[in-house]
Design a protein around this motif. Sequence first.
Motif, PDB file in Angstrom:
ATOM      1  N   ARG A  97      -3.070   3.535  -1.429  1.00  0.00           N
ATOM      2  CA  ARG A  97      -3.401   2.133  -1.694  1.00  0.00           C
ATOM      3  C   ARG A  97      -4.696   1.734  -0.978  1.00  0.00           C
ATOM      4  O   ARG A  97      -5.551   1.059  -1.548  1.00  0.00           O
ATOM      5  N   GLN A  98      -4.866   2.185   0.275  1.00  0.00           N
ATOM      6  CA  GLN A  98      -6.090   1.872   1.008  1.00  0.00           C
ATOM      7  C   GLN A  98      -7.307   2.531   0.369  1.00  0.00           C
ATOM      8  O   GLN A  98      -8.371   1.928   0.281  1.00  0.00           O
TER       9      GLN A  98
ATOM     10  N   GLN B 126      -8.199   0.554  -2.725  1.00  0.00           N
ATOM     11  CA  GLN B 126      -8.849  -0.713  -2.381  1.00  0.00           C
ATOM     12  C   GLN B 126     -10.282  -0.488  -1.912  1.00  0.00           C
ATOM     13  O   GLN B 126     -11.179  -1.249  -2.267  1.00  0.00           O
TER      14      GLN B 126
ATOM     15  N   GLN C 119     -13.606  -1.954  -3.694  1.00  0.00           N
ATOM     16  CA  GLN C 119     -14.581  -2.755  -2.954  1.00  0.00           C
ATOM     17  C   GLN C 119     -15.978  -2.177  -3.086  1.00  0.00           C
ATOM     18  O   GLN C 119     -16.960  -2.903  -3.202  1.00  0.00           O
TER      19      GLN C 119
END
Length: 111
Positions: A36-37, A40, A44
């Motif tokens: 998930r990180q 993300q 970004q």
Amino acid sequence: MGSLLFILFLVFIVIPIVRTLWTLFSAKRKFDNFRRQAQQAYEQQFGARNTSTHDNGSRTRQRTRGKKINADVGEYVSFEELPRQTDRCDLPPRQVVAEEQIVDVEWEDIK
């Protein structure tokens, strides 16, 4: 005697199984958090330009592929079919020279 067997069952069977399941669950949770990180961070850095939302709120990738080279670039090359060659005996025979093998260890049977 029954309570002793129950305690041994708990100590040697149930507790190791629970520990193993807990370890697997926590590893899966850590992997999901890492994924998930990473997603993300990717969104970004590059933006969410490859995703779109539909009426149900789910995200899917859009297909925006087209031809990389236009049809008017380059020139047309026509191909012609060649007849199949069924007779391959017209080639001269090859000579194969067998090289001597190198032996660096003597074989010895162990009895």
